[in-house]
Structures are given as C-alpha cells and as structure tokens.
Design an enzyme around this catalytic site. Structure first.
Site, PDB file in Angstrom:
ATOM      1  N   HIS A   1      -8.703  12.728  24.151  1.00 48.29           N
ATOM      2  CA  HIS A   1      -9.361  11.530  23.633  1.00 48.29           C
ATOM      3  C   HIS A   1      -9.514  11.585  22.112  1.00 48.29           C
ATOM      4  CE1 HIS A   1     -12.337   8.264  23.324  1.00 48.29           C
ATOM      5  NE2 HIS A   1     -11.891   7.889  24.505  1.00 48.29           N
TER       6      HIS A   1
ATOM      7  N   TYR B   1      -9.306 -10.433  20.060  1.00 48.73           N
ATOM      8  CA  TYR B   1      -8.667  -9.225  19.564  1.00 48.73           C
ATOM      9  C   TYR B   1      -7.279  -9.012  20.152  1.00 48.73           C
ATOM     10  CZ  TYR B   1     -12.319  -6.910  16.863  1.00 48.73           C
ATOM     11  OH  TYR B   1     -13.211  -6.546  15.899  1.00 48.73           O
TER      12      TYR B   1
ATOM     13  N   LYS C   1      -9.857  -0.564  30.441  1.00 41.16           N
ATOM     14  CA  LYS C   1     -11.284  -0.283  30.640  1.00 41.16           C
ATOM     15  C   LYS C   1     -12.043  -1.577  30.395  1.00 41.16           C
ATOM     16  CE  LYS C   1     -15.006   2.737  29.040  1.00 41.16           C
ATOM     17  NZ  LYS C   1     -15.387   3.764  28.047  1.00 41.16           N
TER      18      LYS C   1
ATOM     19  N   HIS D   1     -10.911  -1.830  21.735  1.00 44.95           N
ATOM     20  CA  HIS D   1     -12.370  -1.867  21.774  1.00 44.95           C
ATOM     21  C   HIS D   1     -12.796  -3.318  21.885  1.00 44.95           C
ATOM     22  CE1 HIS D   1     -13.018   2.288  19.704  1.00 44.95           C
ATOM     23  NE2 HIS D   1     -12.738   2.383  20.988  1.00 44.95           N
TER      24      HIS D   1
END
Length: 413
Positions: free
Chosen positions: A340, A378, A270, A368
């Site tokens: 989810h 990250y 995403k 995220h």
C-alpha cells in the site's frame, strides 16, 4: 377430583377420538387417541361457553393446571375474557422482546443491509454478536444508559482492540438512532461517550517518501531475481499506484494496450454497494513504461484471465502476500515499505517534486472519493488528458530516480 396417578394412567378408549377427565371448577384433562394429554378449563363469558388451553401434561402438572384455572377464574371475575387476556399478554410479551437492544439491532440490520456490501454487512453484525449482544443484547433499549454501553465497550478496549471499541460505539449509535426512529427508545447514548475511550493511535502504512530512497527501491525492483510475474507486479505497483487488491486482480480483459488504458470495473472499487453497482469504472492511463511491462508479461500470463495469476493454481489472482514477501526479499520490512506504500510514495513525490500537477488530478488517480454532489466528477473523462500527462511524468521521474540522476527540487523555497 383428579390425582397425579389418575393423570398418569388416563387413557383414551379405543372406540373414541378423545376422552375427558374432569377435575373441578371447569378444569379437565383431555386425552387423545394418540396418547397426548392436554389441560383445558371450561368457562362461560358473554353468554357463551369457551375453553382455555393450559398446556400439555406432564409438562404442565396438575398443580400448575389448577393455578392456571384459578387465574382464569380471577380474570373472568374482573370482567375479562381469559382467552382474550392471554392474547393481550402474548402481544405485550412479544412487544417487550422487540424492545431489546439485540432485537432492534437485528431489525436495523435487516432494514439497512440491502444498501451495504456483503463484506461490510457481515462485519457489522458479527461485531455486535461478539462484543455487545452478550452484555447488553437482552436489555430494553430505553434502559441502556451511557455508563452501561461504556462498560460493554471497555471490555473490548481491555483486550487491546481500541479501534474496534470506537467502531462499536458508532455501530451502537446506528442502532439507537434506529430505535429512536421506530419508537423503541427516546435517545441515543453513544454521543455521550465521545472522548471516553482510549484514542486510536493511527499507524500509517510504511512507505518510501524521499527521492533518493525511491531510487534505491526502483533499482532493487529492477534487479529482483524472483518470479518475473512478481517483479512485474512490483513495477506496476510503483508505476500505477493503485490499491494492492486492484493490482492483484487486474484482468487482461480490462487492459487496452493500444489505447494505453486500464479500466477497473466499478464493482472492484472501494465504494459503497450503490457505487459498486451504479458507479463509473475507474480509468488508469498507462505510461509507455507500464505498457512495456504488460507487453513483456503477456506471453507469460496473457492466455489466462488474470494479469497476475496465483503462482500455485493459476485460476485465482495473486495472493495478497506475494508483493509483501517480495519486498521483504528485497530487504524492505513492514516498517519500511508495504504494498500500500506505493500509493503514499506516488502521492507525496508527485505533489512535492513534479511541477504543475493538480492535487485534484492526483486524488482522482488514487480513486479517493469526495463527498458531495461533485464527488463522482473525479472519474469523468475530462480529466483523462491531465491524468495521462501526470502518469507519463511520474514514470519518467521514476526512471530518473532509478538511474541515480540529480533530481531538481521543485518545492517552494
């Protein structure tokens, strides 16, 4: 002078390519051998003979042709070339059309869509076509005030689509900012509507967030009597806490059981289109329990592309409703647990119940993204050891909960 009857009956002789039938003041009807009939007005300007086309007969009647002739004579009398005046009028008309909200929005869309994912681009223009173009699309950008925009958004709001109304306000803001940048309007009225719409009621995905309830969920999954592939999807949803779409689309080629690592290509994540095309893959360390699940699953689906193939065709990945339906079968409705929700369960219990796990590592494993120049850090390899340790701790903790063990509360007193 011509009459309507004469215009209707006018024809070109067989031995000519075209014939002209004069009216007055330089106006004439030209009839081609093919039968087509066109109006022209002949005049002199700058010492040269010119002619101005006035349209086809009978779409342009004799009366309308004479009006066109008179306008041309007036323009010439004012020192303008009628042909040049028409060209200017067309340019002005075209420019005026390009000032409308719809025209600017479509131009903005064509300019920006190359940097968007196809799915986002389709949603962006479809929302405008459905909800804003019918109401403000034909209006010049400079004429659209905050109340006019609000009226269009209220129509969306009234049908209960509150979040869509807020999204459209932001989308309209993009169009107006582009209009300011390209000189089609002087300001963006969208910020003036801040607080004017009904607030969006944020509804979080239902999830199990307490240790005792998580243990009950893991025991329910362990005893799932449905398809073994679906049971494996439930287990890995809990163990890996990745997005449901990524779990469903997991491919055997992405899984390295020897290294205990699942590598999700950037294109599946995403992210923005740039991130999908140029970003790093997302790395998911596999705890021994996850490796065991995959090894048990390999004889069943390892011959194909997907770890979780569709139960109907086998060619596509598992349906997005399969895990949801399995949870319902276990007694967990949408108000209690969702696919989810495994992500929320893991994030909450790890940060509250497992000692020594950095929130940054949790967020990294959840994929995220973070804004700013350090955002992509990250997903760098130097976090892998921390991730591996966390995933092993999490899998062991789930086993303890499943066994009904008394779990120490590591939260600060």
């Amino acid at each position: 002078m011509l009459t309507d009857a004469a215009c209707r009956n006018a024809s070109c002789p067989d031995d000519k390519a075209r014939a002209r039938f004069a009216d007055a003041g330089g106006l004439y009807l030209e009839v081609a051998a093919s039968g087509s009939k066109r109006w022209f007005v002949k005049y002199r300007f700058g010492g040269k003979e010119k002619r101005l086309a006035l349209g086809n007969y009978p779409l342009v009647s004799l009366k309308e042709a004479r009006e066109g002739r008179d306008k041309a004579r007036k323009a010439r009398g004012e020192g303008e070339d009628p042909v040049q005046a028409r060209r200017v009028a067309k340019v002005v008309s075209k420019a005026a059309g390009a000032q409308t909200f719809e025209a600017v929005a479509r131009e903005c869309f064509e300019t920006k869509k190359g940097g968007w994912s196809p799915k986002y681009a389709a949603r962006w223009i479809e929302r405008l076509e459905k909800d804003l173009f019918p109401h403000i699309g034909a209006l010049p950008m400079g004429n659209i005030t905050a109340p006019l925009l609000l009226d269009a958004l209220r129509r969306v709001e009234k049908r209960g689509a509150i979040e869509t109304a807020h999204t459209l306000r932001q989308t309209a803001g993009q169009v107006f900012r582009y209009g300011v940048q390209t000189g089609r309007c002087e300001r963006d009225p969208a910020p003036d509507l801040h607080g004017a719409l009904q607030p969006v009621k944020v509804k979080h995905m239902a999830a199990v967030l307490e240790p005792t309830s998580a243990g009950e969920l893991m025991r329910a999954i362990d005893s799932y009597a449905g398809q073994p592939v679906t049971r494996a999807a439930l287990l890995l949803s809990a163990l890996l806490f990745q997005r449901p779409g990524n779990i469903r689309a997991m491919e055997w080629a992405e899984v390295d059981l020897e290294r205990a690592l699942w590598t999700i290509p950037a294109a599946k994540m995403k992210r923005t289109l740039h991130g999908k095309e140029n970003g790093r893959p997302h790395l998911v360390p596999l705890a021994p329990q996850a490796v065991a699940v995959l090894k048990e699953l390999q004889p069943l689906t390892g011959h194909g592309r997907y770890v979780f193939p569709s139960l109907l065709t086998g060619e596509n990945c598992m349906s997005e409703n399969t895990v949801r339906a399995a949870l319902r079968r276990l007694g967990y409705g949408n108000g209690e647990m969702t696919p989810h929700g495994f992500r929320a369960m893991a994030r909450t219990l790890i940060i509250e119940r497992l000692p020594g796990v950095s929130p940054d590592v949790i967020e990294a494993q959840l994929a995220h993204g973070k804004s700013g120049p350090l955002g992509m850090a990250y997903d760098r390899a130097e976090f892998m050891e921390q991730r591996r340790q966390m995933m092993a701790l999490w899998a062991d903790y789930l086993d303890q909960l499943k066994a009904g063990a008394k779990v120490i509360d590591f939260r600060a007193a």
